[in-house]
Scaffold this motif. Sequence first.
Motif: not given
Length: 280
Positions: A61-68, A70-76, A84-97
Motif C-alpha cells: 500500500l506504499d506505506v513509508p518505512l518510517a510509518d511501518v 511506527s505501526i509495528l512499534a505501537s502497542g496500542d 493505517i486509516a490515515e494512510h488509506l485516506r491519503r491513498l484514496e485522495a490520490e486515487l481520486d486525483r
Amino acid sequence: MRQGLTIGEFATLTHLSVRTLRRYHEAGLLEPATVDPFTGYRYYSPEQIPSAQVIHRLRELDVPLADVKSILASGDPQRRADLIAEHLRRLEAELDRTRAAVVSLRRLLRPDPEDLQVELRSVPARTVAAIRGHVTLEDSTSWYDATMAELDAAFGPSERTGPPGGRYANELFTAGAGTMTVYRPVREPRVSGPIEIVELPPVDVAVAVHSGRHDDIDVTYGRLGSWVVEHALAVDGPVDETYVVGPRDTPTPADWRTEIGWPVFRLTPGDCALVQRPAT
C-alpha cells in the motif's frame, strides 16, 4: 543445533525477497531473531512470520518505512488502526486525483462533437442572500461547502426561489486568489451574521452546462471560452456558476448539472438562440 529459519527460507514463507529482508534489518524494521557471530548469517523465528506479512501488506500500500516502523512499534491497537486509516485516506485522495485526471484527459483526447451546447442568455438583475470572501483557488471548494451550509441553515426549502450559485472573480483563476460570492435566490433576503443582501446586476452570458463531478469542469470552461472567442465579444466580468442539480440534491454525481455563465457583449439583438458547436 538449528538456530531457526534461514533468510532464504524466511523469504520463501513471507514473499519478501532476501534483499528486502536485509534492507529491513538495516533499517531496524524487521531484525532477525539471531545473527551468527562468526558467519553473519541471519536466522528468523516462525513467530516473526505474522509481522513480516503485515509489513508486506503495508508496503504493497506504499506505506513509508518510517510509518511501518511506527505501526509495528505501537502497542496500542487503536493507534495502529489510526495510522493505517490515515494512510488509506491519503491513498484514496490520490486515487481520486488520478481518476479525475484520467477523465479530463479522455474528454480532451476523445471529445464528443455533440456534447457542447451554448446558450446566449440575458439574465435580469437579482437580489439574493449571499456570503462573500477573498479565497484562494486551493481553498475554494471547502469554502464553498461551508458557506453553502450556512446559507441553507438560514433559509429553508420553502424560502428558496431557485438553485444556488457562485460568482467568481477572474483573479481567482488568473492569480490563484480572488473574491468568491456564494448566493441563494430567496423570497425575502435578510442580513444574518456573514450573510448579506447582494444586488446582482443584469448581465448577458454565454451558458454551457457541465455534467457530473467538478473534477474536469476546467475542460468545459476551456471549451466554453473557445466558443466565446469565436462567436461573441467577451467582457471583463465575473464568471457565474449555477448549481442546477448538485450534491445537496442527489448523491449521484452523474446527475449533477452545473451551468457556467461567461459574461459577453451581445453584438446583435434578438432571441437567446441555442447554438451548438462541434468540439475541438
